[in-house]
Design a protein around this motif. Sequence first.
Motif, PDB file in Angstrom:
ATOM      1  N   ALA A 227       0.846  -1.199   0.000  1.00  0.00           N
ATOM      2  CA  ALA A 227       0.000   0.000   0.000  1.00  0.00           C
ATOM      3  C   ALA A 227       0.877   1.244   0.000  1.00  0.00           C
ATOM      4  O   ALA A 227       0.581   2.225  -0.704  1.00  0.00           O
ATOM      5  N   GLY A 228       1.960   1.202   0.757  1.00  0.00           N
ATOM      6  CA  GLY A 228       2.889   2.332   0.799  1.00  0.00           C
ATOM      7  C   GLY A 228       3.481   2.607  -0.577  1.00  0.00           C
ATOM      8  O   GLY A 228       3.588   3.762  -1.003  1.00  0.00           O
ATOM      9  N   ALA A 229       3.839   1.531  -1.268  1.00  0.00           N
ATOM     10  CA  ALA A 229       4.431   1.674  -2.598  1.00  0.00           C
ATOM     11  C   ALA A 229       3.428   2.299  -3.567  1.00  0.00           C
ATOM     12  O   ALA A 229       3.778   3.144  -4.388  1.00  0.00           O
ATOM     13  N   ILE A 230       2.168   1.890  -3.461  1.00  0.00           N
ATOM     14  CA  ILE A 230       1.139   2.441  -4.349  1.00  0.00           C
ATOM     15  C   ILE A 230       0.887   3.905  -4.001  1.00  0.00           C
ATOM     16  O   ILE A 230       0.746   4.755  -4.875  1.00  0.00           O
ATOM     17  N   LEU A 231       0.877   4.183  -2.700  1.00  0.00           N
ATOM     18  CA  LEU A 231       0.683   5.555  -2.241  1.00  0.00           C
ATOM     19  C   LEU A 231       1.733   6.467  -2.858  1.00  0.00           C
ATOM     20  O   LEU A 231       1.434   7.563  -3.343  1.00  0.00           O
ATOM     21  N   VAL A 242       9.006   7.439   0.418  1.00  0.00           N
ATOM     22  CA  VAL A 242       8.144   8.427   1.056  1.00  0.00           C
ATOM     23  C   VAL A 242       6.793   7.813   1.410  1.00  0.00           C
ATOM     24  O   VAL A 242       6.259   8.034   2.503  1.00  0.00           O
ATOM     25  N   GLY A 243       6.237   7.023   0.495  1.00  0.00           N
ATOM     26  CA  GLY A 243       4.940   6.382   0.732  1.00  0.00           C
ATOM     27  C   GLY A 243       4.973   5.512   1.974  1.00  0.00           C
ATOM     28  O   GLY A 243       4.087   5.572   2.826  1.00  0.00           O
ATOM     29  N   GLU A 251      -0.468   6.082  10.293  1.00  0.00           N
ATOM     30  CA  GLU A 251      -1.096   5.028  11.110  1.00  0.00           C
ATOM     31  C   GLU A 251      -1.061   5.391  12.585  1.00  0.00           C
ATOM     32  O   GLU A 251      -2.052   5.295  13.291  1.00  0.00           O
ATOM     33  N   ASN A 252       0.124   5.811  13.025  1.00  0.00           N
ATOM     34  CA  ASN A 252       0.279   6.147  14.428  1.00  0.00           C
ATOM     35  C   ASN A 252      -0.592   7.327  14.831  1.00  0.00           C
ATOM     36  O   ASN A 252      -1.247   7.305  15.864  1.00  0.00           O
ATOM     37  N   LEU A 253      -0.585   8.367  14.001  1.00  0.00           N
ATOM     38  CA  LEU A 253      -1.347   9.557  14.361  1.00  0.00           C
ATOM     39  C   LEU A 253      -2.843   9.275  14.342  1.00  0.00           C
ATOM     40  O   LEU A 253      -3.583   9.745  15.210  1.00  0.00           O
ATOM     41  N   THR A 267      -4.916   3.631   6.512  1.00  0.00           N
ATOM     42  CA  THR A 267      -4.031   3.366   5.387  1.00  0.00           C
ATOM     43  C   THR A 267      -4.797   3.411   4.073  1.00  0.00           C
ATOM     44  O   THR A 267      -4.390   4.053   3.118  1.00  0.00           O
ATOM     45  N   TYR A 268      -5.915   2.712   4.076  1.00  0.00           N
ATOM     46  CA  TYR A 268      -6.632   2.526   2.819  1.00  0.00           C
ATOM     47  C   TYR A 268      -7.437   3.762   2.465  1.00  0.00           C
ATOM     48  O   TYR A 268      -7.594   4.090   1.285  1.00  0.00           O
ATOM     49  N   ILE A 269      -7.908   4.473   3.519  1.00  0.00           N
ATOM     50  CA  ILE A 269      -8.606   5.724   3.248  1.00  0.00           C
ATOM     51  C   ILE A 269      -7.642   6.702   2.573  1.00  0.00           C
ATOM     52  O   ILE A 269      -7.939   7.284   1.533  1.00  0.00           O
ATOM     53  N   LEU A 270      -6.469   6.831   3.142  1.00  0.00           N
ATOM     54  CA  LEU A 270      -5.477   7.735   2.563  1.00  0.00           C
ATOM     55  C   LEU A 270      -5.140   7.308   1.132  1.00  0.00           C
ATOM     56  O   LEU A 270      -5.054   8.128   0.217  1.00  0.00           O
ATOM     57  N   LEU A 271      -4.983   6.014   0.964  1.00  0.00           N
ATOM     58  CA  LEU A 271      -4.628   5.477  -0.343  1.00  0.00           C
ATOM     59  C   LEU A 271      -5.671   5.877  -1.379  1.00  0.00           C
ATOM     60  O   LEU A 271      -5.352   6.370  -2.463  1.00  0.00           O
ATOM     61  N   ILE A 272      -6.937   5.700  -1.016  1.00  0.00           N
ATOM     62  CA  ILE A 272      -8.013   6.018  -1.962  1.00  0.00           C
ATOM     63  C   ILE A 272      -8.027   7.516  -2.253  1.00  0.00           C
ATOM     64  O   ILE A 272      -8.093   7.932  -3.410  1.00  0.00           O
ATOM     65  N   LEU A 273      -7.889   8.326  -1.178  1.00  0.00           N
ATOM     66  CA  LEU A 273      -7.902   9.781  -1.375  1.00  0.00           C
ATOM     67  C   LEU A 273      -6.783  10.207  -2.323  1.00  0.00           C
ATOM     68  O   LEU A 273      -7.002  10.966  -3.264  1.00  0.00           O
TER      69      LEU A 273
END
Lengths: 291, 251, 398
Positions: A227-231, A242-243, A251-253, A267-273
């Motif tokens: 997910a980080g890589a896609i982000l 960076v992703g 995640e922590n915040l 994670t996934y909400i951010l990814l979609i946004l």
Amino acid sequence: MVEILTSQVVSGLATGCVYALIALGFVLIFKATDVVNFAQGEFVMASGFISYTLLIRFELPYWLVFLATIALSGIMGVALERVVVRPIMTAPIFSIVIATIGASIVMRSSAGILYGYDVLPLPTIFSKDPIHWGVLNFTLMDAGVIGSSLVIMVVLYLFFKLTKTGTAMRATAQSQTAARLMGVSVGRIFSLTWAISAGIGGVAGVLIAPIIYLDPNLGFIGVKAFAGAILGGFGSIPGAIVGGMLLGILENLSGYFFNAGIKQVSTYILLILVLVVRPGGLFGAAPIRRV
Amino acid sequence: MPKGDSPGTNGAPGQSLLTVDGIETFYGGIQALKGISFKVPAGSIVALLGANGAGKSTTLKSISGLVPPLRGTVAFAGRRIDGLPSEKIVRMGISHVPEGRELFPELTVLENLKMGAYIRTDKRETQRGLERVQAHFPILAERRSQLAGTLSGGEQQMLAIGRAVMAQPKLMLLDEPSLGLAPMLVEEIFGIIGEIHASGTTILLVEQNANKALSVADYGYVLETGTISLAGDSQQLLQDDHVRRAYLGHR
Amino acid sequence: MKRLLSSAGALAGLIGLLVVLNGGAPTWAEDGVTDKEVIIGAGMDLTGAVANWGVNIKAGMEAVFDRVNDAGGVHGRKIKLIAYDHVYQPPKAVTNAKRLVERDKVFVMMGHLGTPTTKAIKEYLEEKQVPNIFPATLASMWTTSGKWHVGDLASYADQTWLIIDYLVNERKIKKIASFYQDDEYGLDGHLAGKARLKQYELAYVAEVDYKRADIDFSSQAAKLKESGAEAVIVQAVYREPPRLAEQCHAIGYYPQFIGPGPIVVNKTIELGGKHVEGLIGVEVYPLPTDPGPFLDLYRADMKKYFPGLPPDTTNLYGYQKAALFVEALQRTGRNLTRDSLLKSIESIKDWDPGWGLKYSYGGDNRRGMSRVGRLVMVKNGKWTKMSQWIELKEGGRR
């Protein structure tokens, strides 16, 4: 309040660095060979067990174990490429991806058969005692993870930028035909790519296993890293780094400001946004060609 | 560096450096080459002419190993090379500048040139090669840290040729170096091809611009739908009625 | 006359033969029960987040069954346990339960592991009328869910009442926080604790949750620290308390951690090291190292049948379940049906397997060894007794 926030960011960054290392492995293989290797997380898990074995059963010194684990993980990467991926390299990309998923299941089960499914504590040289630096609250463990990850990233950058082999790897990723015409053995570059990706996964394993404990399901951390890589924009190396880091901090915040449920899906909400606004990810120029 | 590796020691001029004998090459199920034979004498420039789809590019790819021929042989400096992988063939001294140039768009000009010398192990020799290429193409020296993908078409062609020169080949395969270039640039490119040839490199040139090609070539072969329909030295071909009509624009 | 007699004799012989033949293969009304065998089923976590519990509970139960089977079984029937891995995931638990009930035709579900996973199959078992015997979850729902569910030990809710009483009365701590697994397991103790605090006119100063597979608790640690809680009740299993303690210590926060039975495992200490020193847990059955004939037998059986697994609270938990189950089978006799088994369990009163604590059922008490517990603390890397057995108050949610 500030102290707590900074400690959240630092420990998130530590996890994020590990995501970034794994994401880097995904992206390197993808760039070089167009394959998304879903067994990437299993390199992390396997190297956790390798270092556990070397440390506990063979009682080798930590730094030797660290280096040996990276090397063995690299060899594992080459083996996976030679045995699973190369024989079907001409098959549709989808089939290859499925083959890597199969490989990941085999690796996970093998670890379960060899070591059982119990969680094991993996020793580390980094202490988990707190350190205070002004408003910064962290542990040597956090600092060690962040520091080691950054060193690995800088070494990789220099390798790709300055060495002949590193340049040839970047060249091969851009045009295999041209690389072959320059005398580059594309097969050897592929093997090397898998070795490096698995080696980085090995570093991630040695760093993360003492923190989140070692068990055959450790490889699922690869999903977050993916997910980080896609982000960051799949296929982009700075994007992967960076992703991954962003994801760890976010995640922590989100766990701090909301609850465990939100943390889990943040994670996934951010990814979609991000993908809605920038379909190619933060650093991706164009949408992914194919997966 | 072994003696035989340096350009200009390809054996006596006139002796065949490359011998292509009856090659048949397929793309999937489609036969692109139907038994092609020709020779490239050491120290010469040979032009392959023909319309689009005649099999010119395929011939070059068959030689450099990108698309190995199914039947027939390719011999280079007395050794069979058909069936060898490209990366081995380039090490024997054949550099292929393919159609579409195939640069590394996200590497800098300098990195592209250095990739050209990938098979060279002598760093000082590579450095001298780099200086030579930058002397041939001053623009590449100027743009050395620019990404290859950002160069203009003419500059990209120069880089592609320069990169091939970096390997110090005995034989250079050039695929449509004039394609898409303004007439002034075409002149410049052909001037450079002449210089490279003069420095001792044998050249096999594929061109649609037959006039231009035959003006620099010693020999020419005309391809039509996968076979060689006509062969001769350049002057002969320039006088040939069929060639004049079909490829030189004369009516 | 002679002919008649001989005919009669032949007829009698024939009838006798038929009886014998029929008696050799009697048809039992219940699934999973034959003349020679009783097949029971369990869903376990053998490869997931609480695999340490699953693997050990299964072994503990099998150690009892193996010994009983070696001695000829119970009333001539050997006990066969079929256990499938649900990885601590409720959907998989449902699939496994259907497989056990419909394909393997198990007699009862026995020692099914996990609160969320057992909750997931609760209605299915009721619909199929398959008893849920001594599930490996001490959520209070098993004591209040009626006929088909029978628990064995004091619930997490009861245990949490003990924790609150101890913190408030003996430690004089009023700032208490709850760290709980966000599912039926964590909520059982969490909500019971909330109710008990209310009776003291107190409330949690912080309530932070986590998801089953989570392993990073830095944000939870931060919230707990900010709340100023002096004690944190961990409604968790064995992976979370060490990690939470570590992450609290990392930010310079050292509260008293205390939690119910599932944390009282050697694994907790193995994972946490010095960070779990001083951690307090509630125990509802003796330590595996305690004296007594039942525990001697337990240690001997484990050594004989599972030499690779050292004595631990986890396998003792399974072991005592199986021993209780065997006692119920003994009481039921040859005529073994689901109803008769449930009736025999209800008939158990003040039964002590030999460790000084008694199981009692009857009426609406479906807890077994109800309302006893004691506190244990990690001292020098070992779980150590802090108190004697205490009568627990009933903290179950209704």
